[in-house]
Scaffold this active site. Sequence first.
Site, short mmCIF file in Angstrom:
data_model
loop_
_atom_site.label_atom_id
_atom_site.label_comp_id
_atom_site.label_asym_id
_atom_site.label_seq_id
_atom_site.Cartn_x
_atom_site.Cartn_y
_atom_site.Cartn_z
N LYS A 192 -2.71 6.63 1.06
CA LYS A 192 -2.56 7.04 2.45
C LYS A 192 -1.55 8.18 2.54
CE LYS A 192 -2.65 4.73 6.95
NZ LYS A 192 -4.10 4.69 7.22
N ARG B 64 0.82 -1.21 0.00
CA ARG B 64 0.00 0.00 0.00
C ARG B 64 0.85 1.25 0.00
NH1 ARG B 64 -4.57 0.37 4.49
NH2 ARG B 64 -2.82 1.02 5.78
N GLU C 248 -16.27 6.74 3.68
CA GLU C 248 -15.65 6.13 4.86
C GLU C 248 -15.63 7.13 6.00
OE1 GLU C 248 -11.44 5.20 4.78
OE2 GLU C 248 -11.11 6.53 3.10
C1 LIG Z 1 -5.21 3.96 7.33
C2 LIG Z 1 -6.60 4.29 6.94
C3 LIG Z 1 -7.67 3.40 7.12
C4 LIG Z 1 -7.52 2.08 7.84
O1 LIG Z 1 -6.67 1.20 7.19
P1 LIG Z 1 -6.07 -0.05 7.98
O2 LIG Z 1 -5.13 -0.66 7.00
O3 LIG Z 1 -7.19 -0.94 8.30
O4 LIG Z 1 -5.40 0.49 9.19
C5 LIG Z 1 -8.92 3.77 6.65
N1 LIG Z 1 -9.13 4.96 6.05
C6 LIG Z 1 -8.14 5.85 5.86
C7 LIG Z 1 -8.43 7.13 5.20
C8 LIG Z 1 -6.84 5.54 6.30
O5 LIG Z 1 -5.87 6.45 6.12
#
Ligand SMILES: *Cc1c(COP(=O)(O)O)cnc(C)c1O
Length: 344
Positions: A183, A80, A219
Amino acid sequence: MENINWSDLTFGYMKTDYNVRSYYKNGQWSELEISDSENINLHIAATCLHYGQEAFEGLKAFKGKDGKVRIFRMHENALRMQASSRGILMAEFPVELFEKAVVEVVKRNLRFVPPYESGASLYIRPLLIGTSSQVGVSPSKEYLFIVFVTPVGPYFKTGFKPTPYAILRDYDRAAPQGTGTVKVGGNYAASLVAGEIAHQKGYSAVLYLDSKEKKYIDECGPANFFGIKNNTYITPESNSILPSITNKSLMTLASEIGMKVERRPIPVEELSTFEEAGACGTAAVISPVERIDDLDKNKSYIFSKDGSPGVLSEKLYNKLRAIQYGDEEDKHGWVTLIDFKVPA
Ligand SMILES: *Cc1c(COP(=O)(O)O)cnc(C)c1O
């Protein structure tokens, strides 16, 4: 060693012994460097400071009843971070080097991995920034990868409890074809104002709708969203949400316990049909949703009337935690065991 009160840990920062770094220069990543400094030396014109070339990851290590330390799904985080790099034109950090760096930083800070009984864990934070000095807008030529750790407390200090979420229709965290799927720090900067408003009104977080039509669920700021009805785990499909590794794991576990799993657009009105709802991510695994208030429409969707979490949410939460702490068999190869040979 100073005494750490494991039961008082929050989701904060505590200095640990070492962090691990690698530098990208002339098209090459350096060998891993171990540092005991909490600071970096950064040029005032670095691209991360001006044009937001920054991506990060978050994962955890857990100490089991057996005393062994397990890192959860770090391969997924490595992939990722590469996707995030492609999203904002940064050099990609090699997957094998990422995994090596994560194992190294955990090994060098083993004394900070909280004991099994505490319910706490070691949070691992990799980050990648553009470091070359330039004033014109273009991708950096040099990069710095860092991974540091800090012990964090259990998310639910008073037990696994539902909390309220808010829809704020005047704010977006990501554009429809923007950087929502990667991210990067910029998405978080964009979500701070709405997050603060929600907190002031007593909500845990904002539940974002798709920013184009405001018709579908996207989300929750830093966590994915899911709903449960008719023994089905339903989570949004969208071009502006981050692919959560926790959500991916929960989908696997849901189908393993005989639930149906659907990944598709979820219209806001469908919230009224869900029996359970939750936010999911590394920090909490699942944060059950008590209710969602659509503030601009004066509408509420209620999932928990008596303050207790939904049965299936709790089952999924316990199952994932059991794998992370080594209480349940790791059938999917999600866990990396740290061997205890102390490096010379
Ligand atoms: C990091 C993140 C998540 C959660 O991802 P995980 O891999 O489950 O920790 C969800 N939404 C956003 C915007 C994120 O930055």
